[in-house]
Motif scaffolding. Structure first.
Motif, PDB file in Angstrom:
ATOM      1  N   ARG A  69     -73.776 183.787  46.787  1.00 32.37           N
ATOM      2  CA  ARG A  69     -75.061 183.303  47.324  1.00 32.37           C
ATOM      3  C   ARG A  69     -75.803 184.440  48.005  1.00 32.37           C
ATOM      4  O   ARG A  69     -77.024 184.561  47.865  1.00 32.37           O
ATOM      5  CB  ARG A  69     -74.844 182.124  48.288  1.00 32.37           C
ATOM      6  CG  ARG A  69     -76.144 181.536  48.804  1.00 32.37           C
ATOM      7  CD  ARG A  69     -76.992 180.940  47.683  1.00 32.37           C
ATOM      8  NE  ARG A  69     -78.344 180.682  48.128  1.00 32.37           N
ATOM      9  CZ  ARG A  69     -79.408 180.716  47.343  1.00 32.37           C
ATOM     10  NH1 ARG A  69     -79.295 180.950  46.048  1.00 32.37           N
ATOM     11  NH2 ARG A  69     -80.608 180.477  47.846  1.00 32.37           N
ATOM     12  N   ASP A 125     -83.113 175.308  56.682  1.00 34.73           N
ATOM     13  CA  ASP A 125     -83.980 174.137  56.590  1.00 34.73           C
ATOM     14  C   ASP A 125     -85.452 174.524  56.684  1.00 34.73           C
ATOM     15  O   ASP A 125     -86.283 174.010  55.939  1.00 34.73           O
ATOM     16  CB  ASP A 125     -83.646 173.131  57.696  1.00 34.73           C
ATOM     17  CG  ASP A 125     -82.415 172.304  57.393  1.00 34.73           C
ATOM     18  OD1 ASP A 125     -81.965 172.282  56.228  1.00 34.73           O
ATOM     19  OD2 ASP A 125     -81.882 171.692  58.332  1.00 34.73           O
ATOM     20  N   GLU A 130     -82.531 175.120  49.767  1.00 39.58           N
ATOM     21  CA  GLU A 130     -81.608 174.046  49.463  1.00 39.58           C
ATOM     22  C   GLU A 130     -80.274 174.524  48.912  1.00 39.58           C
ATOM     23  O   GLU A 130     -79.229 173.947  49.264  1.00 39.58           O
ATOM     24  CB  GLU A 130     -82.247 173.033  48.498  1.00 39.58           C
ATOM     25  CG  GLU A 130     -83.332 172.186  49.133  1.00 39.58           C
ATOM     26  CD  GLU A 130     -84.708 172.863  49.169  1.00 39.58           C
ATOM     27  OE1 GLU A 130     -84.850 173.998  48.661  1.00 39.58           O
ATOM     28  OE2 GLU A 130     -85.637 172.254  49.719  1.00 39.58           O
ATOM     29  N   PRO A 131     -80.232 175.554  48.043  1.00 35.71           N
ATOM     30  CA  PRO A 131     -78.915 175.995  47.570  1.00 35.71           C
ATOM     31  C   PRO A 131     -78.004 176.470  48.707  1.00 35.71           C
ATOM     32  O   PRO A 131     -76.813 176.148  48.717  1.00 35.71           O
ATOM     33  CB  PRO A 131     -79.239 177.139  46.602  1.00 35.71           C
ATOM     34  CG  PRO A 131     -80.622 176.827  46.122  1.00 35.71           C
ATOM     35  CD  PRO A 131     -81.316 176.232  47.316  1.00 35.71           C
ATOM     36  N   THR A 132     -78.567 177.197  49.673  1.00 33.80           N
ATOM     37  CA  THR A 132     -77.751 177.629  50.805  1.00 33.80           C
ATOM     38  C   THR A 132     -77.385 176.436  51.675  1.00 33.80           C
ATOM     39  O   THR A 132     -76.246 176.333  52.148  1.00 33.80           O
ATOM     40  CB  THR A 132     -78.465 178.717  51.619  1.00 33.80           C
ATOM     41  OG1 THR A 132     -78.710 179.855  50.774  1.00 33.80           O
ATOM     42  CG2 THR A 132     -77.625 179.172  52.802  1.00 33.80           C
ATOM     43  N   ALA A 133     -78.314 175.503  51.874  1.00 35.23           N
ATOM     44  CA  ALA A 133     -78.017 174.296  52.656  1.00 35.23           C
ATOM     45  C   ALA A 133     -76.876 173.513  52.008  1.00 35.23           C
ATOM     46  O   ALA A 133     -75.974 173.034  52.701  1.00 35.23           O
ATOM     47  CB  ALA A 133     -79.263 173.420  52.788  1.00 35.23           C
ATOM     48  N   ASP A 134     -76.900 173.412  50.695  1.00 33.20           N
ATOM     49  CA  ASP A 134     -75.838 172.707  49.975  1.00 33.20           C
ATOM     50  C   ASP A 134     -74.503 173.416  50.176  1.00 33.20           C
ATOM     51  O   ASP A 134     -73.476 172.767  50.445  1.00 33.20           O
ATOM     52  CB  ASP A 134     -76.192 172.611  48.492  1.00 33.20           C
ATOM     53  CG  ASP A 134     -75.184 171.810  47.705  1.00 33.20           C
ATOM     54  OD1 ASP A 134     -74.886 170.671  48.094  1.00 33.20           O
ATOM     55  OD2 ASP A 134     -74.689 172.336  46.679  1.00 33.20           O
ATOM     56  N   LEU A 135     -74.493 174.731  50.062  1.00 33.17           N
ATOM     57  CA  LEU A 135     -73.273 175.505  50.274  1.00 33.17           C
ATOM     58  C   LEU A 135     -72.749 175.298  51.693  1.00 33.17           C
ATOM     59  O   LEU A 135     -71.554 175.055  51.899  1.00 33.17           O
ATOM     60  CB  LEU A 135     -73.544 176.994  50.020  1.00 33.17           C
ATOM     61  CG  LEU A 135     -72.406 177.957  50.340  1.00 33.17           C
ATOM     62  CD1 LEU A 135     -71.219 177.731  49.423  1.00 33.17           C
ATOM     63  CD2 LEU A 135     -72.896 179.389  50.245  1.00 33.17           C
ATOM     64  N   THR A 137     -73.312 172.779  53.735  1.00 33.14           N
ATOM     65  CA  THR A 137     -72.835 171.404  53.890  1.00 33.14           C
ATOM     66  C   THR A 137     -71.435 171.248  53.299  1.00 33.14           C
ATOM     67  O   THR A 137     -70.545 170.664  53.930  1.00 33.14           O
ATOM     68  CB  THR A 137     -73.807 170.418  53.217  1.00 33.14           C
ATOM     69  OG1 THR A 137     -75.092 170.543  53.834  1.00 33.14           O
ATOM     70  CG2 THR A 137     -73.322 168.980  53.336  1.00 33.14           C
ATOM     71  N   GLN A 138     -71.248 171.777  52.103  1.00 31.31           N
ATOM     72  CA  GLN A 138     -69.933 171.675  51.465  1.00 31.31           C
ATOM     73  C   GLN A 138     -68.868 172.392  52.285  1.00 31.31           C
ATOM     74  O   GLN A 138     -67.760 171.871  52.470  1.00 31.31           O
ATOM     75  CB  GLN A 138     -69.987 172.253  50.057  1.00 31.31           C
ATOM     76  CG  GLN A 138     -70.777 171.413  49.090  1.00 31.31           C
ATOM     77  CD  GLN A 138     -70.858 172.045  47.721  1.00 31.31           C
ATOM     78  OE1 GLN A 138     -69.907 172.663  47.251  1.00 31.31           O
ATOM     79  NE2 GLN A 138     -72.003 171.900  47.081  1.00 31.31           N
TER      80      GLN A 138
END
Length: 156
Positions: A69, A125, A130-135, A137-138
């Protein structure tokens, strides 16, 4: 070549810096977990040996995702022990502690990774990454669950 993904250069640099801290924490926790896997002893040996192995294998995959990322944002990913020592919030363990102390240290390490990820969320945010936010969150879900499982071993 210019990167035009809808996130400014300055924001990509700031996000990559935050992810570099996350990468360093994750790698340091990987190393600590692997060390404890090799050196655990006592009545819970088999349980902890196998649990620590599953945890360090998961962390090994995670470092790759985080580094990739950082690269997708156009920045170099840190990849040296000296960089990780400078960037990580997790302290290395020089000795071989007793099994319960190993568990306690790994709980603290898992929670440290969560805090590092959570700290980066406001910027991610704000810029709509969003891709970093998804990472993030996971990663937070994995580390919170792992910390809970480790804490459960310490309950009396």
């Amino acid at each position: 070549m210019d990167i035009n993904i809808g996130i400014s250069q300055n924001d990509r640099v700031a996000i990559a810096e935050g992810l570099s801290h996350l990468l360093a924490d994750t790698y340091t926790l990987y190393l600590k977990t692997h060390n404890f896997h090799w050196n655990v002893t006592g009545p819970m040996f088999n349980t902890l040996h196998l649990m620590f192995e599953a945890q360090y294998n998961e962390l090994a995959l995670a470092v790759d995702l985080i580094a990739e990322r950082i690269r997708a944002l156009g920045m170099p990913a840190p990849g040296t022990y000296s960089a990780y020592a400078r960037l990580s919030s997790i302290k290395e363990e020089e000795d071989v502690p007793k099994a319960e102390m190993m568990i306690q240290q790994l709980v603290e390490g898992q929670e440290a990774v969560v805090r590092t990820a959570r700290h980066l969320f406001p910027l991610v945010d704000k810029v709509g990454d969003e891709p970093t936010a998804d990472l993030l969150t996971q990663r937070m879900q994995v580390h919170e669950k792992t910390a809970w499982m480790l804490r459960s071993l310490l309950a009396s």
